[in-house]
Design a protein around this motif. Sequence first.
Motif, short mmCIF file in Angstrom:
data_model
loop_
_atom_site.label_atom_id
_atom_site.label_comp_id
_atom_site.label_asym_id
_atom_site.label_seq_id
_atom_site.Cartn_x
_atom_site.Cartn_y
_atom_site.Cartn_z
N PHE A 203 0.85 -1.20 0.00
CA PHE A 203 0.00 0.00 0.00
C PHE A 203 0.88 1.24 0.00
CE2 PHE A 203 1.03 -1.00 4.34
CZ PHE A 203 1.28 0.22 4.93
N VAL A 204 0.27 2.37 -0.33
CA VAL A 204 0.94 3.66 -0.20
C VAL A 204 -0.05 4.64 0.43
CG1 VAL A 204 0.36 4.31 -2.60
CG2 VAL A 204 2.19 5.52 -1.39
N VAL A 205 0.43 5.35 1.44
CA VAL A 205 -0.35 6.42 2.06
C VAL A 205 0.19 7.72 1.47
CG1 VAL A 205 -0.94 7.54 4.24
CG2 VAL A 205 -0.62 5.06 4.18
N ILE A 206 -0.67 8.53 0.86
CA ILE A 206 -0.16 9.70 0.14
C ILE A 206 -1.19 10.82 0.12
CG2 ILE A 206 -0.92 8.79 -2.10
CD1 ILE A 206 1.70 10.05 -3.30
N VAL A 207 -0.69 12.07 0.11
CA VAL A 207 -1.56 13.25 0.03
C VAL A 207 -1.62 13.65 -1.44
CG1 VAL A 207 -1.94 15.59 0.90
CG2 VAL A 207 -0.70 13.93 2.31
N MET A 208 -2.59 13.09 -2.17
CA MET A 208 -2.67 13.36 -3.61
C MET A 208 -2.97 14.83 -3.89
SD MET A 208 -1.74 10.60 -5.13
CE MET A 208 -2.08 10.90 -6.86
N ASP A 209 -3.69 15.50 -2.98
CA ASP A 209 -4.01 16.92 -3.19
C ASP A 209 -2.79 17.82 -3.14
OD1 ASP A 209 -6.67 16.71 -3.68
OD2 ASP A 209 -7.37 17.39 -1.70
N LYS A 217 0.70 13.40 -11.14
CA LYS A 217 -0.29 12.53 -10.48
C LYS A 217 -0.46 11.23 -11.23
CE LYS A 217 -3.50 15.17 -7.74
NZ LYS A 217 -4.62 16.05 -7.63
N SER A 218 -0.65 11.34 -12.54
CA SER A 218 -0.93 10.11 -13.30
C SER A 218 0.31 9.21 -13.36
CB SER A 218 -1.49 10.45 -14.68
OG SER A 218 -0.48 10.59 -15.62
N ASP A 219 1.51 9.82 -13.42
CA ASP A 219 2.74 9.01 -13.37
C ASP A 219 2.79 8.20 -12.07
OD1 ASP A 219 3.64 9.90 -15.77
OD2 ASP A 219 5.20 11.24 -14.97
N LEU A 220 2.57 8.89 -10.95
CA LEU A 220 2.62 8.22 -9.65
C LEU A 220 1.61 7.08 -9.59
CD1 LEU A 220 3.04 11.24 -7.22
CD2 LEU A 220 4.64 9.35 -7.49
N LEU A 221 0.38 7.37 -9.99
CA LEU A 221 -0.67 6.34 -9.91
C LEU A 221 -0.33 5.14 -10.78
CD1 LEU A 221 -3.81 8.66 -9.80
CD2 LEU A 221 -2.92 7.25 -7.93
N SER A 222 0.31 5.39 -11.93
CA SER A 222 0.66 4.23 -12.78
C SER A 222 1.77 3.40 -12.15
CB SER A 222 0.99 4.66 -14.21
OG SER A 222 2.09 5.52 -14.21
N TYR A 223 2.73 4.06 -11.47
CA TYR A 223 3.77 3.31 -10.74
C TYR A 223 3.14 2.49 -9.60
CZ TYR A 223 7.99 5.20 -12.96
OH TYR A 223 9.00 5.50 -13.85
N PHE A 224 2.23 3.11 -8.87
CA PHE A 224 1.59 2.39 -7.75
C PHE A 224 0.80 1.18 -8.28
CE2 PHE A 224 1.26 6.79 -5.55
CZ PHE A 224 2.59 6.72 -5.17
N ASP A 225 0.14 1.38 -9.39
CA ASP A 225 -0.65 0.31 -9.99
C ASP A 225 0.27 -0.84 -10.45
OD1 ASP A 225 -3.14 -0.80 -10.98
OD2 ASP A 225 -2.39 -0.36 -12.99
N ALA A 226 1.36 -0.46 -11.12
CA ALA A 226 2.28 -1.47 -11.67
C ALA A 226 2.98 -2.26 -10.56
CB ALA A 226 3.33 -0.79 -12.56
#
Length: 311
Positions: A203-209, A217-226
Amino acid sequence: MQSIQQTTDTILMVRPAHFGFNEETASNNAFQVNDQSLSVIEIQEKAKAEFDTFVVKLRAAGVNVIIVEDTAEPITPDAVFPNNWVTFHQDGLIITYPMYATKRRLERREDVLNNLSGQFAITNHVRMEGHEAQDKFLEGTGSMILDRPNRLVYACLSPRTDPELLEEFSRITGYTPVLFHAVDGQGQDIYHTNVMMALGETFVVIVMDSIRDAEDKSDLLSYFDATGKEVIDLSLEQMMSFAGNMLQVRNTSGETYLVMSTQAYESLKPDQIAKIEKHTRILHSPIKTIETYGGGSARCMMAEVFLPHRS
């Protein structure tokens, strides 16, 4: 070949001798408050008591804690945050880092590293602190969030996190850098990545705002997904209660805990706690004095030791 671990059961902590408000670090740490409500001596005594309680809780949970006593001289008000000056890696590598505040540079201690070499196999020591002469800084796992098994290093740029030094760290370790910008509610650069993000095994706990740029944002989310990380999103307000400043550790039986301050825990909503507890247990301890005057929290107090034990 030993598998690369994201969490360790051994952490190094520095028991403060002269903890207090540091004017030098306050210039770009929006979390520090000098509210004048306590005397210098009261602040020091409360910080020691908070530290000791925290260690008792960690040890009761089965985590190995190596305690280093802060020095009487030189005076280092932020010594309780050792994760900024050193990292310990599973292949026996130690890296020491260039620090933004001149007072904080005194926290780097050869005696601490020498003592560890009696218990652990240290194969190499890379010293990055020479970059202080060029006013370039990279403050350990304050600046960098390491995904160790996937060899990724996440970092938000700030006066304390230089992109060229991040590249240098990546060359040394074979990590891939994932750089982004993050700001607080006032639009000020967030000084350390570890106040807005914590990475666990699953998991990752993160302040997306805090991340204004859509591409970041989208780069980070794709790394987390992968890499199979469930995203647990925090608010900017929760970040100011140090809810981003967490660290997942293991105990000697292999059970994991997400370690945080009591202030951080109390800022979490029930659904966030439930999400975290699907992945790991929670351990929290009250460190309000350290948070208020030092501007750092539970994660900053723990330097993870991944070094191999001497056979």
